[in-house]
Write a protein that holds these residues in place. Structure first.
Motif, PDB file in Angstrom:
ATOM      1  N   LEU A 289      -3.586  36.940  -7.712  1.00 40.99           N
ATOM      2  CA  LEU A 289      -2.388  36.117  -7.497  1.00 40.99           C
ATOM      3  C   LEU A 289      -1.193  36.992  -7.149  1.00 40.99           C
ATOM      4  CD1 LEU A 289      -2.098  32.942  -8.571  1.00 40.99           C
ATOM      5  CD2 LEU A 289      -0.394  34.016  -9.961  1.00 40.99           C
ATOM      6  N   MET A 290      -0.990  38.049  -7.943  1.00 35.92           N
ATOM      7  CA  MET A 290       0.188  38.910  -7.738  1.00 35.92           C
ATOM      8  C   MET A 290      -0.040  39.907  -6.619  1.00 35.92           C
ATOM      9  SD  MET A 290       1.047  39.327 -11.738  1.00 35.92           S
ATOM     10  CE  MET A 290      -0.470  38.796 -12.446  1.00 35.92           C
ATOM     11  N   VAL A 291      -1.266  40.443  -6.551  1.00 31.98           N
ATOM     12  CA  VAL A 291      -1.558  41.447  -5.529  1.00 31.98           C
ATOM     13  C   VAL A 291      -1.449  40.839  -4.126  1.00 31.98           C
ATOM     14  CG1 VAL A 291      -3.371  42.917  -4.599  1.00 31.98           C
ATOM     15  CG2 VAL A 291      -2.984  42.834  -7.050  1.00 31.98           C
ATOM     16  N   GLU A 292      -1.999  39.659  -3.954  1.00 31.93           N
ATOM     17  CA  GLU A 292      -1.938  39.024  -2.634  1.00 31.93           C
ATOM     18  C   GLU A 292      -0.507  38.666  -2.267  1.00 31.93           C
ATOM     19  OE1 GLU A 292      -4.657  35.765  -2.437  1.00 31.93           O
ATOM     20  OE2 GLU A 292      -6.407  37.054  -2.644  1.00 31.93           O
ATOM     21  N   LEU A 293       0.272  38.294  -3.269  1.00 34.17           N
ATOM     22  CA  LEU A 293       1.678  37.966  -3.023  1.00 34.17           C
ATOM     23  C   LEU A 293       2.424  39.210  -2.545  1.00 34.17           C
ATOM     24  CD1 LEU A 293       3.045  35.269  -3.382  1.00 34.17           C
ATOM     25  CD2 LEU A 293       3.770  35.969  -5.649  1.00 34.17           C
ATOM     26  N   ILE A 294       2.174  40.347  -3.202  1.00 37.21           N
ATOM     27  CA  ILE A 294       2.869  41.585  -2.854  1.00 37.21           C
ATOM     28  C   ILE A 294       2.440  42.083  -1.476  1.00 37.21           C
ATOM     29  CG2 ILE A 294       3.053  44.038  -3.453  1.00 37.21           C
ATOM     30  CD1 ILE A 294       2.888  43.088  -6.410  1.00 37.21           C
ATOM     31  N   PHE A 295       1.142  42.025  -1.196  1.00 37.02           N
ATOM     32  CA  PHE A 295       0.641  42.553   0.067  1.00 37.02           C
ATOM     33  C   PHE A 295       0.543  41.483   1.159  1.00 37.02           C
ATOM     34  CE2 PHE A 295      -0.856  45.710  -3.003  1.00 37.02           C
ATOM     35  CZ  PHE A 295      -0.402  46.865  -2.396  1.00 37.02           C
ATOM     36  N   VAL A 296       1.193  40.347   0.942  1.00 35.49           N
ATOM     37  CA  VAL A 296       1.188  39.246   1.922  1.00 35.49           C
ATOM     38  C   VAL A 296      -0.227  39.039   2.475  1.00 35.49           C
ATOM     39  CG1 VAL A 296       2.536  38.206   3.777  1.00 35.49           C
ATOM     40  CG2 VAL A 296       3.434  40.173   2.584  1.00 35.49           C
ATOM     41  N   TYR A 297      -1.170  38.924   1.565  1.00 37.90           N
ATOM     42  CA  TYR A 297      -2.580  38.808   1.921  1.00 37.90           C
ATOM     43  C   TYR A 297      -2.980  37.342   1.745  1.00 37.90           C
ATOM     44  CZ  TYR A 297      -7.267  40.743   2.404  1.00 37.90           C
ATOM     45  OH  TYR A 297      -8.521  41.072   2.849  1.00 37.90           O
ATOM     46  N   PRO A 298      -3.178  36.598   2.840  1.00 42.29           N
ATOM     47  CA  PRO A 298      -3.239  35.139   2.724  1.00 42.29           C
ATOM     48  C   PRO A 298      -4.515  34.582   2.124  1.00 42.29           C
ATOM     49  CG  PRO A 298      -3.579  35.809   4.984  1.00 42.29           C
ATOM     50  CD  PRO A 298      -3.352  37.059   4.207  1.00 42.29           C
ATOM     51  N   GLY A 299      -4.740  34.809   0.842  1.00 37.18           N
ATOM     52  CA  GLY A 299      -5.866  34.212   0.128  1.00 37.18           C
ATOM     53  C   GLY A 299      -5.358  33.148  -0.829  1.00 37.18           C
ATOM     54  N   ILE A 300      -6.224  32.759  -1.784  1.00 31.16           N
ATOM     55  CA  ILE A 300      -5.828  31.727  -2.741  1.00 31.16           C
ATOM     56  C   ILE A 300      -4.693  32.214  -3.631  1.00 31.16           C
ATOM     57  CG2 ILE A 300      -6.596  30.443  -4.757  1.00 31.16           C
ATOM     58  CD1 ILE A 300      -9.117  29.946  -3.507  1.00 31.16           C
ATOM     59  N   GLY A 301      -4.737  33.503  -3.997  1.00 33.37           N
ATOM     60  CA  GLY A 301      -3.681  34.056  -4.835  1.00 33.37           C
ATOM     61  C   GLY A 301      -2.329  33.934  -4.154  1.00 33.37           C
ATOM     62  N   TYR A 302      -2.294  34.276  -2.889  1.00 37.19           N
ATOM     63  CA  TYR A 302      -1.052  34.169  -2.123  1.00 37.19           C
ATOM     64  C   TYR A 302      -0.613  32.708  -2.057  1.00 37.19           C
ATOM     65  CZ  TYR A 302       2.165  34.550   1.835  1.00 37.19           C
ATOM     66  OH  TYR A 302       3.256  34.484   2.629  1.00 37.19           O
ATOM     67  N   TYR A 303      -1.596  31.837  -1.837  1.00 37.60           N
ATOM     68  CA  TYR A 303      -1.309  30.409  -1.719  1.00 37.60           C
ATOM     69  C   TYR A 303      -0.680  29.871  -3.004  1.00 37.60           C
ATOM     70  CZ  TYR A 303      -2.195  25.465  -0.838  1.00 37.60           C
ATOM     71  OH  TYR A 303      -2.052  24.124  -0.672  1.00 37.60           O
ATOM     72  N   VAL A 304      -1.322  30.170  -4.155  1.00 41.03           N
ATOM     73  CA  VAL A 304      -0.792  29.689  -5.434  1.00 41.03           C
ATOM     74  C   VAL A 304       0.527  30.389  -5.749  1.00 41.03           C
ATOM     75  CG1 VAL A 304      -1.216  29.526  -7.914  1.00 41.03           C
ATOM     76  CG2 VAL A 304      -3.063  29.087  -6.319  1.00 41.03           C
ATOM     77  N   GLY A 305       0.605  31.682  -5.463  1.00 41.41           N
ATOM     78  CA  GLY A 305       1.836  32.430  -5.728  1.00 41.41           C
ATOM     79  C   GLY A 305       3.016  31.867  -4.954  1.00 41.41           C
ATOM     80  N   MET A 306       2.830  31.609  -3.661  1.00 41.78           N
ATOM     81  CA  MET A 306       3.905  31.018  -2.862  1.00 41.78           C
ATOM     82  C   MET A 306       4.251  29.629  -3.383  1.00 41.78           C
ATOM     83  SD  MET A 306       5.059  33.093  -0.732  1.00 41.78           S
ATOM     84  CE  MET A 306       6.037  32.137   0.428  1.00 41.78           C
ATOM     85  N   ALA A 307       3.205  28.885  -3.798  1.00 41.49           N
ATOM     86  CA  ALA A 307       3.437  27.549  -4.342  1.00 41.49           C
ATOM     87  C   ALA A 307       4.299  27.631  -5.600  1.00 41.49           C
ATOM     88  CB  ALA A 307       2.105  26.868  -4.658  1.00 41.49           C
ATOM     89  N   LEU A 308       4.036  28.655  -6.440  1.00 40.63           N
ATOM     90  CA  LEU A 308       4.825  28.819  -7.665  1.00 40.63           C
ATOM     91  C   LEU A 308       6.273  29.088  -7.321  1.00 40.63           C
ATOM     92  CD1 LEU A 308       2.557  31.018  -9.935  1.00 40.63           C
ATOM     93  CD2 LEU A 308       3.461  28.785 -10.485  1.00 40.63           C
ATOM     94  N   LEU A 309       6.495  29.963  -6.319  1.00 31.41           N
ATOM     95  CA  LEU A 309       7.860  30.323  -5.971  1.00 31.41           C
ATOM     96  C   LEU A 309       8.603  29.145  -5.347  1.00 31.41           C
ATOM     97  CD1 LEU A 309       7.318  33.936  -4.570  1.00 31.41           C
ATOM     98  CD2 LEU A 309       8.010  33.242  -6.855  1.00 31.41           C
TER      99      LEU A 309
END
Lengths: 289, 340
Positions: free
Chosen positions: B282-302
């Motif tokens: 979740l956090m790693v994908e958010l930091i590295f702008v890596y468009p997986g589920i982690g990024y998806y949920v992370g952006m949704a949280l923000l």
């Protein structure tokens, strides 16, 4: 420290790595307790004022950890942050311990339908990856210190319930419990007077060692923006605030993270020490060498 | 224990029970705790008639058990709501972003397992020596490091200060256009291999280095610690000692007798650490702008995008249960002592 017998310290002193862990943990607890009284720039630490002229100062003798985007001294903010981490960790672990012990005790001793239902309920919560459940609850409950504690405790208690359940099961067939049953004591008395005190130690030990993980998870929640709100200088929060400036001011994220890492390492080292101390087999191997 | 059909059936039944529990909890989070659940569904900026429609759609005026029925029915029909951010059905978003996360986490896991077992064995053989101490300290730090902090530090060092590695995204968009790369399965490594598109493959791998290192730290630390302590214990076993006296070469002994005792518990502990790794994603994908589920949920949280947050989390929880099932089966298959 009634929980640790005196020779635990003898055991500790012989192992420098574990001693380091112990010192880190003690230092962290002391710092968390006295933090508000040793701040040199309290207004910076609490984040009530800002001075853009001092923004983004790199680490220097005056500002050892640099300053953030609002010109606040990072060292002071990090010091105050230890208090929030300590409070959150103690509350999360304490709250989960209370819920977990009650659920585990009742489920373990009463067994039957109540026990099965309680343990299946515990399994339901355990089906979520640990932090994700907390994220889900925190996102709905809103930001705040109290909601962070509640969200983490909700995802945390099942581990203690499970541990307590196992512990109670190993105690409940003991002779003194049978004796208490024979003389006609009530179930409640047996549970609270005989089973509880004798099955508590493994759970409480585990809980104390989990403080490091609690600190880490609380900071992860804050980093994701669902934990504590600004301007509270919780470490995860500080890292999250420095995130956007990471290319021009690395120190805003670097120092809070470093302190966080050292604290968690301290707790994990102490945890290893306790585990090795309690596992006689591992100890005998060490002694032989 | 040979894996019997009854055992498998039992475990799969249990998986359904667990999935049901996951849904009940998510129902409580979305429908019982919030004061106005319809706002979570359509967003705070929705118009009055939209909100009214959402109330009807979610059956919020009915008693709670009827609401639960409709909630479960919606879930199995794939109606997980529409993301406020992407304006697409949540389930569609999740399916498109799943391969990226799988590619990342599976790579991290395999590397953590291999490197972890090797380092753990090296430490155990050299028990008490300097190299053992170095590996042990490293493993403790690796298991305690905050992933989001490590991600930011690595990104700062290797893509800002010394720009030798890209600090984000799965693939360079200009390279995709330039070489005519088409995602088919969305597993980019696989896709570029099928199309024999090596520039893209190289770029994809290069961009995975930093996120994988970040993500791998926790399972790596855990694997080293587990391997080391299991190997030390099994080196103390009488039969291993006997083999040593008998003159069996150390390497053969390690491979044939010690490794076997070590692998099963290590795999079991890896299964446990999957939970932490997936939240780390979740956090790693958010930091590295890596468009997986982690990024998806992370952006949704923000952006407080609730259908996406809860859809993503429920999905990950179910994947997590599945992974645990697979790990348990592998564990039982490798270690005949395991009983259920």
């Amino acid at each position: 420290m009634g929980l640790f017998p005196r020779d635990f310290f003898k055991f500790l002193v012989k192992r420098p790595l574990y001693t380091t862990g112990f010192i880190i943990v003690v230092a962290f607890i002391i710092l968390g307790c006295i933090a508000p009284y040793i701040l040199t720039k309290p207004e910076d630490a609490w984040g009530v004022t800002y001075d853009l002229n001092k923004a983004f100062q790199p680490p220097s003798p005056e500002y050892p950890f640099g300053t953030d985007a609002y010109g606040r001294d990072m060292l002071n903010r990090v010091i105050l942050g230890s208090r929030y981490s300590l409070i959150i960790a103690v509350c999360v672990v304490g709250l989960s311990l209370i819920i977990g012990v009650i659920v585990g005790l009742v489920a373990g001793y009463l067994a039957g339908i109540i026990g099965t239902v309680l343990m299946r309920l515990t399994d339901m919560f355990l089906a979520y990856p640990p932090l994700l459940l907390a994220v889900a609850f925190a996102s709905v409950l809103g930001r705040g210190v109290l909601t962070t504690i509640i969200a983490l405790a909700i995802s945390w208690w099942p581990w203690y319930a499970r541990l307590m359940y196992v512990s109670v099961n190993s105690v409940k067939s003991a002779l003194y419990v049978e004796a208490a049953k024979v003389i006609g004591l009530s179930k409640f008395t047996i549970m609270t007077k005989y089973i509880l005190p004798n099955s508590l130690i493994p759970v409480v030990t585990q809980a104390m060692l989990d403080m490091g993980s609690a600190i880490l998870e609380a900071s992860a929640l804050s980093f994701l923006g669902v934990g504590v709100p600004p301007p509270i200088p919780e470490w995860g929060r500080l890292i999250s605030e420095g995130w956007v400036y990471v290319s021009k001011a690395y120190w805003i994220t670097f120092f809070p993270g470093l302190v966080l890492l050292v604290t968690v390492v301290g707790f994990n080292l102490l945890g290893d020490a306790v585990k090795e101390y309690m596992n006689p087999r591992l100890r005998s191997i060490v002694a032989k060498r | 224990m040979p894996i019997t059909r009854t055992y498998l059936a039992k475990r799969i039944l249990l998986l359904f029970l667990v999935a049901f529990g996951v849904l009940i909890i998510s129902f409580i989070i979305t429908r019982v705790i919030p004061a106005r659940p319809e706002l979570l569904w359509v967003g705070i900026h929705a118009r009055a008639e939209q909100i009214e429609r959402a109330r009807k759609e979610l059956h919020l005026d009915e008693p709670i058990h009827i609401q639960l029925y409709y909630y479960l029915a919606d879930f199995f029909r794939g109606n997980w709501g529409v993301s406020w951010r992407t304006r697409q059905p949540v389930i569609l978003d999740i399916i498109t972003s799943l391969p990226a996360t799988l590619e990342l986490t599976i790579t991290a896991f395999i590397l953590a397992f291999i490197i972890g077992v090797i380092l753990g064995l090296i430490a155990a053989i050299n028990y008490g020596k300097v190299i053992d101490k170095v590996i042990s300290v490293f493993s403790i730090i690796a298991a305690s490091i905050p992933v989001f902090w490590l991600g930011l530090v690595l990104q700062t060092i290797f893509s800002i200060w010394y720009p030798i590695l890209p600090g984000g995204m799965r693939v360079d968009p200009s390279l995709v256009i330039g070489t005519g790369f088409k995602p088919i399965t969305n597993f980019y490594i696989l896709d570029s291999l099928i199309q024999l598109n090596f520039p893209v493959l190289l770029d994809v791998l290069k961009r995975m280095i930093l996120p994988v290192i970040t993500l791998m730290m926790y399972p790596l630390g855990l694997t080293i610690r587990m391997t080391r302590s299991m190997a030390i214990e099994s080196l103390q076993e009488i039969y291993v000692k006997a083999l040593e006296v008998w003159g069996l070469p150390r390497s053969k002994m390690l491979y044939k007798y010690v490794l076997k005792n070590v692998i099963a518990p290590v795999i079991a502990s890896l299964g446990l650490s999957f939970g932490y790794t997936i939240t780390g994603a979740l956090m790693v994908e958010l930091i590295f702008v890596y468009p997986g589920i982690g990024y998806y949920v992370g952006m949704a949280l923000l952006s407080f995008d609730y259908p996406a947050i809860l859809g993503g989390i429920v999905f990950v929880a179910i994947i997590y249960s599945l992974v645990n099932l697979v790990v348990d089966i592998i564990h039982a298959w490798i270690d005949p002592r395991v009983k259920f």
